[in-house]
Design a protein around this motif. Structure first.
Motif, PDB file in Angstrom:
ATOM      1  N   ILE A 146       0.844  -1.193   0.000  1.00 49.27           N
ATOM      2  CA  ILE A 146       0.000   0.000   0.000  1.00 49.27           C
ATOM      3  C   ILE A 146       0.880   1.244   0.000  1.00 49.27           C
ATOM      4  CG2 ILE A 146      -1.637   1.367   1.358  1.00 49.27           C
ATOM      5  CD1 ILE A 146      -2.818  -1.281   2.359  1.00 49.27           C
ATOM      6  N   GLU A 147       1.915   1.227   0.848  1.00 51.53           N
ATOM      7  CA  GLU A 147       2.853   2.350   0.907  1.00 51.53           C
ATOM      8  C   GLU A 147       3.623   2.488  -0.395  1.00 51.53           C
ATOM      9  OE1 GLU A 147       5.130   1.358   4.343  1.00 51.53           O
ATOM     10  OE2 GLU A 147       3.631   2.135   5.761  1.00 51.53           O
ATOM     11  N   MET A 148       3.980   1.350  -0.997  1.00 51.93           N
ATOM     12  CA  MET A 148       4.658   1.390  -2.287  1.00 51.93           C
ATOM     13  C   MET A 148       3.754   2.012  -3.344  1.00 51.93           C
ATOM     14  SD  MET A 148       6.110  -1.740  -4.655  1.00 51.93           S
ATOM     15  CE  MET A 148       7.193  -2.338  -3.367  1.00 51.93           C
ATOM     16  N   GLY A 149       2.457   1.658  -3.298  1.00 53.22           N
ATOM     17  CA  GLY A 149       1.507   2.235  -4.236  1.00 53.22           C
ATOM     18  C   GLY A 149       1.441   3.742  -4.106  1.00 53.22           C
ATOM     19  N   SER A 150       1.486   4.230  -2.864  1.00 52.29           N
ATOM     20  CA  SER A 150       1.473   5.671  -2.626  1.00 52.29           C
ATOM     21  C   SER A 150       2.733   6.330  -3.181  1.00 52.29           C
ATOM     22  CB  SER A 150       1.343   5.940  -1.125  1.00 52.29           C
ATOM     23  OG  SER A 150       1.357   7.322  -0.864  1.00 52.29           O
ATOM     24  N   LYS A 151       3.877   5.678  -2.960  1.00 47.14           N
ATOM     25  CA  LYS A 151       5.142   6.232  -3.447  1.00 47.14           C
ATOM     26  C   LYS A 151       5.201   6.235  -4.969  1.00 47.14           C
ATOM     27  CE  LYS A 151       7.821   4.868   0.641  1.00 47.14           C
ATOM     28  NZ  LYS A 151       8.896   3.981   1.166  1.00 47.14           N
ATOM     29  N   VAL A 152       4.766   5.125  -5.567  1.00 46.80           N
ATOM     30  CA  VAL A 152       4.763   5.044  -7.030  1.00 46.80           C
ATOM     31  C   VAL A 152       3.818   6.090  -7.613  1.00 46.80           C
ATOM     32  CG1 VAL A 152       4.134   3.601  -9.002  1.00 46.80           C
ATOM     33  CG2 VAL A 152       5.411   2.609  -7.099  1.00 46.80           C
ATOM     34  N   SER A 153       2.656   6.260  -6.973  1.00 47.57           N
ATOM     35  CA  SER A 153       1.688   7.251  -7.442  1.00 47.57           C
ATOM     36  C   SER A 153       2.274   8.662  -7.374  1.00 47.57           C
ATOM     37  CB  SER A 153       0.407   7.174  -6.602  1.00 47.57           C
ATOM     38  OG  SER A 153      -0.220   5.933  -6.764  1.00 47.57           O
ATOM     39  N   ASN A 154       2.944   8.975  -6.267  1.00 49.49           N
ATOM     40  CA  ASN A 154       3.566  10.295  -6.126  1.00 49.49           C
ATOM     41  C   ASN A 154       4.663  10.489  -7.158  1.00 49.49           C
ATOM     42  OD1 ASN A 154       1.914  10.955  -3.953  1.00 49.49           O
ATOM     43  ND2 ASN A 154       3.356  10.181  -2.436  1.00 49.49           N
ATOM     44  N   ARG A 155       5.412   9.413  -7.421  1.00 46.73           N
ATOM     45  CA  ARG A 155       6.475   9.505  -8.414  1.00 46.73           C
ATOM     46  C   ARG A 155       5.903   9.757  -9.801  1.00 46.73           C
ATOM     47  NH1 ARG A 155      11.211  11.425  -9.582  1.00 46.73           N
ATOM     48  NH2 ARG A 155      12.405  10.133 -11.072  1.00 46.73           N
ATOM     49  N   ILE A 156       4.789   9.108 -10.125  1.00 44.75           N
ATOM     50  CA  ILE A 156       4.126   9.325 -11.409  1.00 44.75           C
ATOM     51  C   ILE A 156       3.692  10.779 -11.545  1.00 44.75           C
ATOM     52  CG2 ILE A 156       2.041   8.790 -12.734  1.00 44.75           C
ATOM     53  CD1 ILE A 156       2.259   5.922 -11.691  1.00 44.75           C
ATOM     54  N   THR A 157       3.154  11.336 -10.450  1.00 45.31           N
ATOM     55  CA  THR A 157       2.731  12.737 -10.456  1.00 45.31           C
ATOM     56  C   THR A 157       3.917  13.664 -10.708  1.00 45.31           C
ATOM     57  OG1 THR A 157       0.929  12.249  -8.913  1.00 45.31           O
ATOM     58  CG2 THR A 157       1.617  14.543  -9.102  1.00 45.31           C
ATOM     59  N   GLN A 158       5.037  13.386 -10.041  1.00 42.65           N
ATOM     60  CA  GLN A 158       6.236  14.218 -10.215  1.00 42.65           C
ATOM     61  C   GLN A 158       6.739  14.159 -11.650  1.00 42.65           C
ATOM     62  OE1 GLN A 158       9.046  12.793  -7.334  1.00 42.65           O
ATOM     63  NE2 GLN A 158       7.886  13.562  -5.580  1.00 42.65           N
ATOM     64  N   ILE A 159       6.771  12.963 -12.216  1.00 39.37           N
ATOM     65  CA  ILE A 159       7.257  12.813 -13.597  1.00 39.37           C
ATOM     66  C   ILE A 159       6.357  13.558 -14.564  1.00 39.37           C
ATOM     67  CG2 ILE A 159       7.598  11.146 -15.465  1.00 39.37           C
ATOM     68  CD1 ILE A 159       8.458   9.114 -13.342  1.00 39.37           C
ATOM     69  N   LYS A 160       5.048  13.433 -14.360  1.00 42.44           N
ATOM     70  CA  LYS A 160       4.109  14.129 -15.250  1.00 42.44           C
ATOM     71  C   LYS A 160       4.231  15.634 -15.097  1.00 42.44           C
ATOM     72  CE  LYS A 160       0.588  10.561 -15.804  1.00 42.44           C
ATOM     73  NZ  LYS A 160      -0.835  10.194 -15.614  1.00 42.44           N
ATOM     74  N   SER A 161       4.475  16.097 -13.863  1.00 39.18           N
ATOM     75  CA  SER A 161       4.624  17.537 -13.611  1.00 39.18           C
ATOM     76  C   SER A 161       5.848  18.085 -14.310  1.00 39.18           C
ATOM     77  CB  SER A 161       4.704  17.783 -12.115  1.00 39.18           C
ATOM     78  OG  SER A 161       4.891  19.158 -11.841  1.00 39.18           O
ATOM     79  N   VAL A 162       6.949  17.370 -14.198  1.00 42.13           N
ATOM     80  CA  VAL A 162       8.203  17.804 -14.857  1.00 42.13           C
ATOM     81  C   VAL A 162       8.035  17.776 -16.360  1.00 42.13           C
ATOM     82  CG1 VAL A 162      10.614  17.178 -15.262  1.00 42.13           C
ATOM     83  CG2 VAL A 162       9.671  17.062 -12.938  1.00 42.13           C
TER      84      VAL A 162
END
Length: 397
Positions: free
Chosen positions: A376-392
């Protein structure tokens, strides 16, 4: 004819809750402190009643020779109503997220990654356990053709309960509960399309095609094993969606959360479970739906659903749902001494089942702490990472 005693549920539930309280002193599972907390507790008790439903089936099988609880309303409802409420919770929670979405946009990639990491890690481990059990029952012999064996595993990865290693009773290891997970994934696939139709959520053509493909894939892969594909079994999702809209009205929430309503909800649930042999009838379905809307409005049923142990039970509910049928199968199929003991009387069966329930709480607490929670925590981290990549990416373009 001896039937499973409905009074047996009280000592079994008591033993389970006390065991969960004690094991949590060591495993340290923290309850959620925000969100729809009454629904967390409700989910936990529904998972526990599914365990009781299947335990009652084993009781009737071993004591009377029949895999049925048709004469015991409560035990029938423990199976049917609990799964219906799971579907209502899913419809409510996910549509609430759509309603609350800012600018009517959702990061669907994050959504599906989070769902995958929430559902599949524990399921894959349980599937491996099932394969080990099948290996034991097959004397560690892999039957040809091997291509069929591979396809069987692929079907099970889509929650289709077919044979495994040509063992036709493989679905009995899970007490056939996996159909509901397939139905959940079909809802996840439809979710973006429902959001686009009812809430004008922005979705791309690529997402539409992906959603349709995912829906068809789970539907087609489950045709061999899904005997529950009816409008009635899908309708609880709509009840949850309706509730998500309804509780946005503050007057509905105020009325639904009142203590007098809690009393009526408890009476409606007891009445439905006691006097109706199935939820597939207008009146009990209506009673359960009204009860769900009240709980979704924030009614904790006098604190029953939001006390510490109930919220912990809600945290481990997915583990309970997946693991309990496997544990029951192992105990009541693979240990002749136990089978001989519990076949003598209902009393001996339910005493042993109380011990099995305590063991289930230990196993599920550990599985949540060391399998579910990290992913579950990994899912949160992966989701945040996806957001960061899309933002950049959006900034550079």
């Amino acid at each position: 004819m001896i039937s499973p005693s409905e009074f047996a549920i009280f000592p079994v539930i008591t033993v389970c809750l006390i065991s969960l309280f004690l094991i949590n002193k060591f495993v340290k599972i923290a309850p959620r402190t925000k969100g729809d907390l009454p629904l967390d507790g409700l989910r936990g008790y529904m998972a526990l009643t599914v365990f009781l439903h299947h335990a009652a089936l084993y009781c009737n099988l071993l004591v009377n020779g029949h895999w049925s609880v048709e004469n015991m309303s409560a035990f029938v409802q423990f199976g049917q109503t609990s799964v219906f409420i799971f579907f209502m919770i899913t419809g409510f929670i996910f549509f609430s997220k759509l309603i609350d979405a800012t600018n009517k946009t959702i990061d669907w990639q994050k959504y599906y990654v989070a769902r995958f990491l929430r559902i599949y890690p524990l399921y894959v481990i349980v599937l491996i356990m099932i394969l080990v059990i099948i290996g034991k029952l097959s004397n560690w012999t892999l039957f040809p053709p091997f291509s069929d064996r591979i396809m069987e595993v692929i079907f099970w990865l889509f929650f289709s309960q077919t044979t495994l290693n040509d063992y036709q009773y493989a679905p009995t290891i899970t007490s056939a509960v996996l159909w509901s997970l397939s139905r959940e994934w079909q809802f996840y696939a439809l979710f973006p399309l429902l959001g686009a139709v009812f809430l004008h959520i922005k979705i791309s053509l690529k997402l539409i095609l992906f959603s349709i493909l995912l829906l068809l894939l789970f539907f087609i892969m489950n045709i061999p094993g899904d005997k529950m594909a009816t409008i009635e079994t899908n309708s609880p999702f709509l009840v949850g969606i309706f509730a998500a809209f309804l509780v946005r009205n503050k007057h509905i929430r105020q009325i639904g959360s009142k203590k007098i309503v809690a009393l009526f909800v408890l009476l409606m649930i007891v009445f439905s479970y006691t006097y109706y042999h199935t939820i597939f009838s207008f009146f009990p379905y209506s009673l359960i739906s009204i009860s769900f809307i009240a709980i979704a409005s924030g009614n904790s049923l006098f604190g029953i659903l939001t006390n510490y142990i109930s919220l912990i039970l809600g945290q481990i509910s997915y583990s309970i749902y997946l693991i309990h049928p496997v544990l029951l199968f192992v105990v009541y199929h693979m240990f002749p001494q136990i089978i001989q003991l519990v076949s003598s009387s209902q009393q001996s069966f339910w005493i042993v089942t109380s011990i099995v329930g305590a063991l289930l709480m230990v196993i599920c607490s550990l599985s949540f702490r060391f399998i579910e929670k990290p992913f579950i925590e990994m899912g949160s981290k992966v989701s945040n990472r996806i957001t960061q990549i899309k933002s950049v990416s959006s900034q550079t373009t």
